[in-house]
Write an enzyme that holds these catalytic residues in place. Structure first.
Site, mmCIF file in Angstrom:
data_model
loop_
_atom_site.group_PDB
_atom_site.id
_atom_site.type_symbol
_atom_site.label_atom_id
_atom_site.label_comp_id
_atom_site.label_asym_id
_atom_site.label_seq_id
_atom_site.Cartn_x
_atom_site.Cartn_y
_atom_site.Cartn_z
ATOM 1 N N GLY A 520 -9.389 -2.141 -1.046
ATOM 2 C CA GLY A 520 -7.995 -2.003 -1.447
ATOM 3 C C GLY A 520 -7.685 -2.979 -2.558
ATOM 4 N N GLY A 522 -4.137 -4.701 -4.967
ATOM 5 C CA GLY A 522 -2.685 -4.780 -5.152
ATOM 6 C C GLY A 522 -2.147 -6.074 -4.600
ATOM 7 N N LYS A 541 -9.178 -10.862 1.239
ATOM 8 C CA LYS A 541 -8.404 -10.639 0.023
ATOM 9 C C LYS A 541 -8.638 -11.776 -0.960
ATOM 10 C CE LYS A 541 -3.844 -9.439 -1.548
ATOM 11 N NZ LYS A 541 -2.580 -8.880 -1.107
ATOM 12 N N ASP A 635 7.510 -4.648 -0.580
ATOM 13 C CA ASP A 635 6.512 -3.702 -1.057
ATOM 14 C C ASP A 635 6.027 -2.807 0.085
ATOM 15 O OD1 ASP A 635 4.969 -2.375 -2.857
ATOM 16 O OD2 ASP A 635 3.439 -3.920 -3.057
#
Ligand code: NAG
Ligand code: NAG
Ligand code: NAG
Ligand code: NAG
Ligand code: NAG
Ligand code: NAG
Ligand code: NAG
Ligand code: NAG
Ligand code: NAG
Length: 793
Positions: A520, A522, A541, A635
């Site tokens: 992923g 973003g 991440k 978000d």
């Protein structure tokens, strides 16, 4: 009667007495019998075993007659006391006893047979003192049902589920964590029928929750209902006759709950899922650690940092009266002078003192405010703050410096009056120049918001993350400047306790096989799949390098805030890495990937979709209203909703949104950064309106519409322009369809087929459409959404 008969009768009598006086762990006590402090077995246990009543040690050779949860706390093995008969007058560990007299009175005798406490009841009927399964100790008639006395009617600092707080009862906090006698904080219905928190100190009293400067109607309280009753139920919902209500973050069946007025003046609900686990906080009234009045005493400031918890510091020139009990405050080390030319003022940025104003003047420059203070011999200082919305300064001159707090969210400055020519200034850490930057930064955000969409978008892509980090960094700095060896710190949020681990960069590189499997992207970084050395799968991440300037301490402080969030529908963070310019976060890995992926691969039937929508509403309500820090997600989109192996949703990427104080946003929500994804962004972002929690409500509505229809919010849109982004095609499309009779059939995702509950789908659609209204004030709050969906869940 002969002597043999007589002695035999006597023997029987003695025997009977002996048996009567040692009841040893039953669920009730009869007339004429006692519980002794000397025999630990002398307890009354509720039939289900959950509660015990008896003598409990609360200090050295100091005992109270109390009710507690039978199973002790799993961590420190302390008992969790829920009620005490004699909190202010503990009894001796020898010969004290509690007796149910034949007159029907329960009396607690100390060693010298003084009556320390009694129930003041009277009855000639046979009675028993019985501990119910809900923790209520009742004195009742053996025949019949009359209750003469019950512990639920005289709470100390705890309410149990089903126990009501009434006009006659009041919760009083303990003096401290270790001293159980009555303290200064109280929780009760005041004269205007509003339930609130009050500080009732030795010299002064004041109320601090709900916000005292707002009318009760402004905080959603009704004061017309004089019945004054409030109660927590076993599912975790609290109702009060003044319309105050809340739901704990773990709404549902939890084994044990208790609502306690803690000694720091905050009301919290604690839950325990299982007696072998520890209590955790599932709700609290106040999110700031320094809101409660009197917490650090007079002439001091309270500050809070995630790393070190709450801190009390004396004002410059003042010294602490009793460092083991901050409620005594600090006293001046100088003599006050009334001579104007001998006074000087010390600037303290972001410090607020609540109350005790001599004057409040609206339009005033600094020198006017200073001379106003100098005119009055009693003026100990003043507070001077700029009201940004209105464009003028406010000046408050103070007779007393109470309820002081240092908070980066308080935009204003206090000036402390001190005699000239002393060197108090360098002393201690409250050097005012340390707190300068945060105010400036807030203004930067305001300026940065421009109308032009493309600019915003570009800016978003490159700089938001950096600003977020810088902002958090600066806020952190401000919090950290108060390096004092002070205590009064009841909140110890150590990273270790959160289960965090620090990983090395190499370790994570290895776990992700050199960052090879991207899952992923973003929100300021790329997410990789990894396998940790303990064989757990993790989502790792890697944040973009924009925050390289940030030190490890600041980064840690930020993630500690994220780590304190606790909800079953939030993704769990396991650890972090901060090395050189590398910043990584390690999260639990979710087998089933994102909602976006599951929608496109059609793995979700209507009931799963409904459950997901409900769960996401609950977690957003938690983030917006219930959790320790007040958080906007900003978000919400299907890519940020992940599904575990049971398809239960967990919200991801919440940590990087702005943490902001509730107070600031409700009254003056004038800034925030741009954050979001096209198609899901509320019109406020584009039109430069204040950002409130309603931006999340909007995005939530879009996500729900997407779940119902299976259509992406930007479907069919090739080139974006502002209008389309604000009111995506999907919303218009659904609204248009509503005009037709069979609208539901027409909008529902063909993948679902016709096998769904019409009523639920209809409700869900209508709620979603309410959420995406252009006017943010018309959109429901997330807790309202939960309420609406709950009736059908
Ligand atoms: C709880 O236990 C700790 C030690 O584990 C002790 O220091 C503390 O005083 C206890 N608290 C109470 C309220 O008994
Ligand atoms: C507990 O607090 C009470 C009330 O403030 C005080 O009188 C008492 O001395 C304290 N006890 C201890 C052991 O500090
Ligand atoms: C209190 O709640 C009731 C029922 O939810 C509602 O009808 C009423 O308007 C509320 N009152 C106030 C003052 O908010
Ligand atoms: C007052 O509150 C009580 C308890 O919540 C409720 O039962 C009662 O209906 C309320 N009365 C009015 C007039 O709203
Ligand atoms: C409590 O939880 C632990 C682990 O979470 C479990 O092993 C244990 O069986 C549970 N005990 C009860 C009584 O449910
Ligand atoms: C300071 O406070 C502690 C705790 O309340 C108390 O035991 C002690 O006597 C106090 N000391 C002084 C000097 O008053
Ligand atoms: C706080 O300081 C003021 C002077 O500014 C002094 O009069 C007062 O007694 C102090 N409070 C305490 C609790 O010592
Ligand atoms: C105030 O202080 C100044 C300088 O210390 C002195 O000259 C003046 O006489 C004082 N005024 C009064 C009224 O005491
Ligand atoms: C401050 O305000 C007062 C009156 O409001 C005015 O007389 C004075 O000139 C002002 N001082 C400065 C430096 O602007």
């Amino acid at each position: 009667m002969n002597t043999l008969d007589f002695s035999f009768t006597l023997f029987l009598l003695v025997l009977a007495l002996l048996f009567q006086t040692s009841p040893s762990s039953s669920s009730s006590l009869r007339k004429g019998s006692s519980l002794s402090v000397e025999n630990p077995q002398d307890t009354i246990i509720s039939p289900n075993g959950m509660f015990s009543a008896g003598f409990i040690a609360i200090g050295e050779n100091a005992y109270s007659f109390a009710i507690w949860f039978t199973t002790p706390n799993s961590i420190n093995h302390n008992n969790t006391i829920v009620w005490t008969a004699n909190r202010d007058e503990p009894v001796n560990g020898k010969r004290s006893k509690l007796t149910l007299l034949n007159t029907g009175n329960i009396v607690l005798f100390d060693v010298s047979l003084n009556n320390v406490w009694s129930s003041n009841t009277e009855s000639l009927e046979p009675l028993e003192l019985h501990l119910n399964d809900d923790g209520n100790l009742v004195l009742r008639e053996l025949q019949g049902t009359r209750i003469l006395w019950q512990s639920f009617d005289s709470p100390t600092d705890t309410l149990l589920p089903g126990q009501s707080l009434t006009r006659y009862t009041i919760l009083v906090a303990s003096r401290s964590e270790s001293n159980h006698s009555s303290g200064f904080y109280k929780f009760f219905f005041d004269d205007s029928n509003v339930l609130g928190l009050h500080y009732d100190g030795p010299d002064v009293s004041s109320s601090y929750w709900p916000k005292p400067w707002l009318l009760s109607i402004q905080v959603g309280r009704a004061n017309f209902n004089g019945s004054r009753i409030a109660m927590l139920d076993s599912f975790g919902v609290f109702y009060s006759s003044d319309n105050f209500t809340f739901m704990t973050s773990d709404y549902g069946t939890v084994l044990q709950r208790r609502m306690k007025l803690d000694c720091d003046g905050n009301v919290r609900v604690y839950s325990r899922i299982n007696v072998s686990q520890d209590w955790y906080v599932s709700w609290q009234a106040i999110s700031g650690a320094c809101i409660a009045h009197g917490i650090c005493g007079d002439n001091s400031t309270c500050s809070y940092s995630p790393k070190h918890g709450r801190k009390c510091s004396c004002l410059p020139g003042y010294k602490v009266k009793n460092s083991s009990d901050w409620s005594n405050g600090c006293e001046p080390m100088f003599d006050f002078t009334c001579n104007k030319s001998e006074s000087t003022f010390l600037e303290m940025k972001n410090v607020e003192f609540y109350g005790y104003d001599i004057h409040y003047v609206q339009i005033s420059n600094y020198s006017a405010c200073e001379s106003l203070c100098l005119q009055d011999c009693n003026c100990k200082g003043f507070q001077h703050s700029f009201v940004e919305l209105k464009g003028f300064y406010k000046c408050y001159t103070k007779t007393q410096l109470r309820n002081g707090r240092l908070s980066p969210f308080f935009v204003g400055t206090s000036y402390l009056r001190l005699p000239k020519g002393n060197s108090f200034f360098e002393q201690e850490s409250s050097n005012p120049s340390d707190h300068v930057s945060s105010v400036k930064l807030q203004r930067v955000f305001v300026r940065v918001r421009e109308n032009h969409f493309v600019k915003i978008f570009l800016w978003f892509a490159t700089a938001i993350g950096a600003l977020e980090m810088v902002c958090i960094f600066v806020v952190w700095c401000c919090l950290m400047r108060t390096h004092q060896k002070t205590n009064a710190d009841q909140h110890d949020y150590h990273l270790a306790a959160l289960g965090f681990r620090k990983f090395s960069y190499l370790e994570l590189k290895k776990a992700t096989k050199g960052f090879s499997e991207e899952i992923g992207r973003g929100g300021g970084g790329v997410v990789y799949k990894g396998l940790l050395s303990d064989q757990r799968h993790a989502a790792i991440k890697k944040l973009h390098n924009h925050n390289a300037k940030q030190g490890e301490g600041e980064f840690l402080a930020e993630i500690a805030i994220i780590g304190r969030l606790n909800h079953m529908n939030l993704i769990e963070m396991w650890g972090y890495c901060a090395e050189g310019k590398h910043r990584l976060l390690v999260y639990e890995y979710m087998e089933n990937g994102s909602l976006a992926k599951n929608l496109s691969s059609n793995t979700l039937d209507w009931s799963k979709r409904y459950k997901i929508a409900f769960a996401i509403a609950r977690v957003l309500a938690y983030l917006h209203e219930e959790c320790l820090e007040w958080i906007l997600h900003c978000d919400i989109k299907p890519q940020n909703i992940l599904l575990d192996s049971n398809l239960h949703p967990k919200l991801a990427d919440f940590g990087l949104s702005k943490l902001k104080n509730r107070n600031t946003i409700n009254t003056n929500s004038s800034f925030s950064m741009i954050r979001g994804t096209r198609g899901y962004m509320a019109p406020e972002w584009i039109f430069n309106f204040p950002i409130t929690s309603k931006v999340d409500v909007y995005s939530y509505g879009i996500v729900v519409l997407e779940m119902i229809t299976g259509k992406s919010p930007t479907i069919g849109i090739k080139n974006f322009n502002e209008e389309e982004v604000c009111d995506g095609r999907l919303v218009t499309w659904v609204r248009d369809k509503m005009n037709s009779l069979s609208w539901l059939e027409e909008i529902v995702d063909p993948q679902i087929g016709s096998n769904y509950d019409k009523i639920k789908m209809e409700v869900l659609t209508k709620v979603a459409l309410d959420c995406v209204l252009e006017d943010r004030d018309s959109r429901p709050t997330m807790s309202k959404v939960v309420e609406m969906l709950q009736n059908y869940a």
